[in-house]
Design an enzyme around this catalytic site. Sequence first.
Site, PDB file in Angstrom:
ATOM      1  N   GLU A 124      92.633 150.716  41.375  1.00 33.62           N
ATOM      2  CA  GLU A 124      92.848 151.225  42.733  1.00 33.62           C
ATOM      3  C   GLU A 124      91.707 152.082  43.276  1.00 33.62           C
ATOM      4  O   GLU A 124      91.384 152.016  44.461  1.00 33.62           O
ATOM      5  CB  GLU A 124      94.170 152.008  42.808  1.00 33.62           C
ATOM      6  CG  GLU A 124      95.422 151.143  42.837  1.00 33.62           C
ATOM      7  CD  GLU A 124      95.930 150.753  41.456  1.00 33.62           C
ATOM      8  OE1 GLU A 124      95.190 150.920  40.457  1.00 33.62           O
ATOM      9  OE2 GLU A 124      97.079 150.271  41.368  1.00 33.62           O
ATOM     10  N   GLU A 137     101.445 148.202  36.846  1.00 35.15           N
ATOM     11  CA  GLU A 137     102.495 149.210  37.083  1.00 35.15           C
ATOM     12  C   GLU A 137     103.884 148.582  36.904  1.00 35.15           C
ATOM     13  O   GLU A 137     104.794 149.214  36.366  1.00 35.15           O
ATOM     14  CB  GLU A 137     102.342 149.807  38.488  1.00 35.15           C
ATOM     15  CG  GLU A 137     101.106 150.701  38.587  1.00 35.15           C
ATOM     16  CD  GLU A 137     100.856 151.204  39.997  1.00 35.15           C
ATOM     17  OE1 GLU A 137     100.622 150.357  40.890  1.00 35.15           O
ATOM     18  OE2 GLU A 137     100.907 152.420  40.217  1.00 35.15           O
ATOM     19  N   ALA A 149      99.304 144.942  44.041  1.00 33.67           N
ATOM     20  CA  ALA A 149      99.995 144.948  45.329  1.00 33.67           C
ATOM     21  C   ALA A 149      99.160 144.091  46.274  1.00 33.67           C
ATOM     22  O   ALA A 149      97.946 143.951  46.082  1.00 33.67           O
ATOM     23  CB  ALA A 149     100.081 146.376  45.846  1.00 33.67           C
ATOM     24  N   GLY A 176      99.332 147.196  40.938  1.00 32.19           N
ATOM     25  CA  GLY A 176     100.800 147.101  40.968  1.00 32.19           C
ATOM     26  C   GLY A 176     101.352 146.156  39.910  1.00 32.19           C
ATOM     27  O   GLY A 176     102.510 146.298  39.494  1.00 32.19           O
TER      28      GLY A 176
HETATM   29  N1  COA Z   1      96.207 141.239  47.015  1.00 35.00           N
HETATM   30  C1  COA Z   1      96.099 140.202  47.837  1.00 35.00           C
HETATM   31  N2  COA Z   1      95.518 139.033  47.504  1.00 35.00           N
HETATM   32  C2  COA Z   1      95.023 138.929  46.256  1.00 35.00           C
HETATM   33  C3  COA Z   1      95.105 139.969  45.320  1.00 35.00           C
HETATM   34  C4  COA Z   1      95.732 141.177  45.743  1.00 35.00           C
HETATM   35  N3  COA Z   1      95.880 142.229  44.927  1.00 35.00           N
HETATM   36  N4  COA Z   1      94.501 139.582  44.166  1.00 35.00           N
HETATM   37  C5  COA Z   1      94.079 138.321  44.363  1.00 35.00           C
HETATM   38  N5  COA Z   1      94.398 137.924  45.627  1.00 35.00           N
HETATM   39  C6  COA Z   1      94.122 136.640  46.266  1.00 35.00           C
HETATM   40  C7  COA Z   1      92.669 136.501  46.676  1.00 35.00           C
HETATM   41  O1  COA Z   1      92.458 137.140  47.928  1.00 35.00           O
HETATM   42  C8  COA Z   1      92.511 135.013  46.735  1.00 35.00           C
HETATM   43  O2  COA Z   1      93.114 134.531  47.902  1.00 35.00           O
HETATM   44  P1  COA Z   1      92.354 133.454  48.848  1.00 35.00           P
HETATM   45  O3  COA Z   1      92.131 132.269  47.944  1.00 35.00           O
HETATM   46  O4  COA Z   1      93.308 133.195  49.950  1.00 35.00           O
HETATM   47  O5  COA Z   1      91.064 134.107  49.259  1.00 35.00           O
HETATM   48  C9  COA Z   1      93.374 134.521  45.566  1.00 35.00           C
HETATM   49  O6  COA Z   1      94.285 135.589  45.309  1.00 35.00           O
HETATM   50  C10 COA Z   1      92.585 134.236  44.313  1.00 35.00           C
HETATM   51  O7  COA Z   1      91.868 135.410  43.957  1.00 35.00           O
HETATM   52  P2  COA Z   1      90.287 135.422  43.706  1.00 35.00           P
HETATM   53  O8  COA Z   1      89.790 136.807  43.945  1.00 35.00           O
HETATM   54  O9  COA Z   1      89.636 134.337  44.461  1.00 35.00           O
HETATM   55  O10 COA Z   1      90.247 135.067  42.142  1.00 35.00           O
HETATM   56  P3  COA Z   1      89.096 135.439  41.112  1.00 35.00           P
HETATM   57  O11 COA Z   1      89.372 134.643  39.887  1.00 35.00           O
HETATM   58  O12 COA Z   1      87.754 135.315  41.735  1.00 35.00           O
HETATM   59  O13 COA Z   1      89.310 137.005  40.782  1.00 35.00           O
HETATM   60  C11 COA Z   1      90.635 138.962  40.319  1.00 35.00           C
HETATM   61  C12 COA Z   1      90.487 137.443  40.139  1.00 35.00           C
HETATM   62  C13 COA Z   1      91.983 139.354  39.751  1.00 35.00           C
HETATM   63  C14 COA Z   1      89.523 139.678  39.533  1.00 35.00           C
HETATM   64  C15 COA Z   1      90.521 139.320  41.809  1.00 35.00           C
HETATM   65  O14 COA Z   1      91.435 138.507  42.538  1.00 35.00           O
HETATM   66  C16 COA Z   1      90.841 140.759  42.143  1.00 35.00           C
HETATM   67  O15 COA Z   1      90.030 141.649  41.893  1.00 35.00           O
HETATM   68  N6  COA Z   1      92.030 141.026  42.751  1.00 35.00           N
HETATM   69  C17 COA Z   1      92.407 142.326  43.211  1.00 35.00           C
HETATM   70  C18 COA Z   1      92.789 143.217  42.056  1.00 35.00           C
HETATM   71  C19 COA Z   1      93.129 144.596  42.555  1.00 35.00           C
HETATM   72  O16 COA Z   1      92.314 145.351  43.014  1.00 35.00           O
HETATM   73  N7  COA Z   1      94.409 144.950  42.408  1.00 35.00           N
HETATM   74  C20 COA Z   1      94.900 146.236  42.774  1.00 35.00           C
HETATM   75  C21 COA Z   1      95.451 146.213  44.134  1.00 35.00           C
HETATM   76  S1  COA Z   1      96.047 147.821  44.590  1.00 35.00           S
END
Ligand code: COA
Length: 260
Positions: A135, A115, A66, A112
């Site tokens: 989460e 999910e 999400a 999400g």
């Molecule tokens: N919500 C909003 N933005 C998200 C996102 C999310 N769940 N997951 C990734 N993004 C965005 C990042 O903020 C980033 O945006 P920016 O370039 O404007 O800063 C872009 O997507 C790229 O992500 P980034 O974190 O730079 O990539 P990465 O390769 O370093 O890491 C992940 C990849 C998937 C490990 C990392 O993005 C992450 O942990 N995301 C969140 C996962 C999460 O907790 N999901 C559950 C949400 S309830």
Amino acid sequence: MKYQNILVEKDAAIATITINRPTKLNALNRVTIKELNQAFSKLEKDKNILAIILTGSSEKAFVAGADISEFADFSVKEGKKLAAKGQEILFDFVENLSTPVIAAINGFALGGGLELAMACHFRVASDNAKMGLPEVSLGVIPGYGGTQRLPQLVGKGRAMEMIMTANMIDAQRALDYGLVNHVVSQNGLLEFCQKLAGKISNNSSVAIGYAIKAINGCFNNSVNGFSTEINAFGKCFGTADFKEGTTAFMEKRKAHFPGK
Ligand code: COA
């Protein structure tokens, strides 16, 4: 219909929905959830579409969760509403769609995103895919059905561990857990799903719709799954598809289902 965050393509009886916010790893914001609801509703009504593939754009992510930026300052009331609305218009909606939906998990499926994949009728992953419900690392729990569907698919102990540790698992482990049905190369993912969808589309869409309902009855405490199955089984006998399927068998030919 033109969408902002998703792409919808149709090829004969198969539709592919691609979540298309690659710069945000296809994170599910409000607009995307609404557009997915609209696209799934339209495709379910389109009687020419017999299977749907759901995937994410780019090689990196199916959906990374999400959109955290949208709910970071939510109150208790807003949090509850976010989960309830999302479950209603997307996650439960997809699970109960009468048209089969295959999740083609092409990279990260987190929060999400996993999910959503779990709400689909079944899942195929590319070999680079990573899945998890992280989460609790954000101080929240899965709110789009993850605490319910993950134990259904992988068992209670594994779900507890995945959710408590917030760890990601790779595609091979997801296959071992039964979270995905197949693991294929990233390049071959869509073609593999298209083949499965093609096979599905040769069968009776009406019977498949009833089968989805009956199978879901197994996981719905408010209905008796066996009764759901008996009723759905009975209804099949009143369909043109049943007439065609049985007649074709007796005439030793391939069935051409009218879909009604
Ligand atoms: N919500 C909003 N933005 C998200 C996102 C999310 N769940 N997951 C990734 N993004 C965005 C990042 O903020 C980033 O945006 P920016 O370039 O404007 O800063 C872009 O997507 C790229 O992500 P980034 O974190 O730079 O990539 P990465 O390769 O370093 O890491 C992940 C990849 C998937 C490990 C990392 O993005 C992450 O942990 N995301 C969140 C996962 C999460 O907790 N999901 C559950 C949400 S309830």
